[in-house]
Design an enzyme around this catalytic site. Sequence first.
Site: not given
Lengths: 529, 370, 191
Positions: A80, A109, A145, A173-174, A257, A259, A261, A272, A306-307, A332, A335, A454
């Site tokens: 998931h 294009d 994950w 690909s990315s 991290h 990722e 963002y 926006s 921080h993870h 943040t 914004k 979790r």
Amino acid sequence: MDTTLSQTVGTTDHGHGPAKGLGRWFFTTNHKDIGTLYLWFSLLMFLTGGCMALMIRAELFQPGLQLVRPEFFNQMTTMHGLIMVFGAVMPAFVGLANWMVPMMVGAPDMALPRMNNWSFWILPFAFSLMLSTLFMEGGGPNFGWTFYAPLSTTYAPPSVTFFIFAVHMMGVSSIMGAINIIATILNLRAPGMTMMKLPLFVWTWLITAFLLIAVMPVLAGVVTMMLMDIHFGTSFFNAAGGGDPVLFQHVFWFFGHPEVYIMILPAFGIVSEIIPTFARKRLFGYASMVYATSSIALLSFLVWAHHMFAVGMPLAGELFFMFATMLIAVPTGVKVFNWVATMYHGSMTFETPMLFALSFVVLFTIGGFSGLMLAIAPADFQYHDTYFVVAHFHYVLVPGAIFSIMAGAYYWLPKWTGHMYNESLGKAHFWLSFVGVNITFFPMHFLGLAGMPRRIPDYALQFADFNAVASTGAFIFGLSQLLFVYNIISCIRGGERATDQVWEGSHGLEWTLPSPVPYHTFSQPPVIK
Amino acid sequence: MIKRVWLLPWIGSLVSLPAAAAWDVNITPGATAISREVYDLHMTIFWICVAIGVVVFGVMFWSIIHHRKSRGAEARNFHENTAVEILWTLIPFVILIAMAIPATATLIKMYDNTDADIDIQVTGYQWKWRYQYLGQDIDFFSSLTTPNEQIDNEAPKGENYLLEVDHPLVLPVGKKIRFLFTANDVIHSWWVPDLAVKKDAIPGFINESWAIPEESGIYRGQCTELCGRGHGFMPIVVEVKPQAEFEQWLADTREATVAQAASATEEWSLEQLIEHGEQVYNTTCAACHQATGQGIPGAFPALAGSPVALGDIDAHINIVLHGKAGTAMQAFGAQLNAVDLAAVITYERNAWGNDTGDSVSPQRITELQQ
Amino acid sequence: MDALQRKNRRLILQLVLGGLLMFGFGFALVPLYDVFCRITGLNGKITNTGPVAVEEADSSRDIRVQFIGVNNEAMPWEFRPLLNTVSVNPGEMRQMAFFARNPTARRMVAQAIPSVTPSEAAQYLHKVSCFCFDQQALEADERMEMPLLFVIDKKLPPDIHTITLSYTLFDITPVLPVAQIKTADIQRSPL
């Protein structure tokens, strides 16, 4: 620089329309076709990952094991996460970028159309490979994950090798997609389209693309190290050979991290675009939005640990990562304040895209608050790896990233198809999703604070009631997405004609084009005031 | 036992009011000075967030209500204001500093290095915990005791469903306990909310944390790092007792160890061994090999009809005692006593259609362990 | 090749190079992490090893050094420190030993992995010699005392009174007949 461009861009001949038959989709180099492919693929993955989420929630509806065994439950949570992150959210943003970036900067294009085709067509293979692991002996990836070593190396099912290859393919690909987007934005802007005139969606994507190029190779690196540990006898993460399982977490979160963002910056861009349109007022603080986005991107490289507050870092390390993480609240906040200031003294209407965008602002901010709480290291010892974290990142990813994608889809669908979508159906979809999301994820805050870890397939009795509520919400949210699919399909097949401007308050190059947009646009660069 | 009240207004219960047990919405203030401090910190930051939320969402909803087109609102033309923008960059910054000060103070207290009264080594295993009181000759495993029938919904669930263990960690009140965390296989994480201790247990590495429990009581926690299929089934139970009772417990536990060693020299009948072996099997072996002895295809081999359980007895004993290298099969020789080992091996050779009729005596185990 | 193509090509080259650089950086994080650990004592890795100049011990401080032996996974060896704790003065060289016994009927090879807590203390624990520097092999039923010689630096921060030194014993016996045993030869089939 721009004067030389104007001569080169207009010279290609684009008189023809799309090719006939299926070949159109396999061999297309048209940014609109590829954008469409990305979006359909992402929708398919969203529904697949969603079914897995529903399986998880169904199992957690009541205490006890009813539907699945723990080993399959772990595969579901892992898949998931992987599918939603790499298959649904990221391709959806790339799809929107493919469609909109050339139109927004006045380019005919994408800069590298053939590579564009390739970077899309890798994805179906990568995900088929990854999903096929579920049917292999020992099952698919079951280590979350975040695939922490040694659970994902020494103790992994044999299918982990296929998982690693799939991640490599997604990474390629990315990166190709990101290169293409950067090249388009930097080299294909219409004359007069200066950087500080770019729509915010383009800006946020430019920054996201740089983040992708910076961190996807690190992800590729970390899975390569896993591959070498598993098959070639190295000991990157194996303590017995002098390696270190904690190193895995450092390298992973150095990717992980930014990722996070990557999955939220384009959402900022979409919102926006939408809020000024429906507030009929220019975006407040354009320049500060650009600076805020850039500083969020830069800070994202300094906060990864921080993870890992519970992993046992020295005091100085904990303090550094706590302060750096708290600092992210500043840009943040800027914004959010800018969006609110845009609404302030506007002339607002509340069509479906605006509803999604407004609920994005509110619910993303709630996710931001819980993020701020998680940043406080001593308190994080009570939150870490509980449902509070699950609630936090689902608040920033579902009503954050996913809602912004839905907002974008409704916002641009009339431009893409030439038809208005069914507004009442859209509103029904919004309200059901909004209610469903909150019923699902808000109780998870309570579950986490009350002590539910979790990634567990079964739980103690005091967590039963909120889990039942959350599962109910999940089914409301999940089923209401069928309305979304129906609305998209019926909008493609027909409906009220859309005007070129579509929305009363819309501004920007893409709204000067006819609806539906012709197969080729801006063969001659537009004139920018 | 659990009331399912569907339509309870859950949004209203955000605030930390003492709600019914099933509707717990907040972290526990806990049983230590540190845990109370963490709780206060959590509440402070929560209320700051609420205050910011009220202001920001207040302005937003005020605009949504008053500046809507249907009410004839005309859009104004402002779109930047440097002074305001600088101001709302600085204000959050100041708020953050105000949050960081108490957070830093608490964190520094958590890293206090003064000597502890008791050192306990906590080792995470797939899927149980091992507690060793260093220098006290106390060493035991703590596994889940919730029966499989409850998990599989074949029996009503008990009060402490999934949060009950055979041997809880026992601690004295008011003493500084230092925990040393490590793991035997994958990464685990030891969390007891009431002690505000959560630390990863990492194979090959050692971590530490400490707590001074101030009230007697039973505190429950769980593993909080995904560690495989049994991740949800390795709870932690901590029993905090007054000093005198704690010392009594220490004495009793040491005596029990001696008594167990003595029982290894007694004669056990086949029926006694099978009966005892079934209990041992269900707490120690069933997580992988399953209560049915069928294992999990592709991951854990079946014992029913297996060549090991039906073949040479000494080879069977050898695998149970020393584990099997390259697999998840642990060396149980160090985890179980001779009686348990003899009983569980006997059970495996006589259950699920394995009709060897073999019985393994504790004495045979002791002999092989010498 | 027109100007735009040239421009695109240069940009792609730069970006691909950037990507490759970051791929390399991912691997560079491995040694960088070791350096980082050495500086901060992260993870309690001990990096000070080898001979040390003898100096006078600081008898005003008593440091409690605790020893722990842990068996990883299916490692069946008996493995424990001869003493659970010793009291040491900073600057004093001290000898300790761990007991090991191979209870199985085959030759086995082990590697001990050390770790120190609190991690701030790691850089002040100096190991002159240690059984963990080498792999240890024991024949069936063989016993051994494995020595360790260490000094605690006098610069140890004053708030540290207890240092715990743990060794985790990993089974690295080659699955195939013993030929050349290198640490990198560990073979472990998944589950």
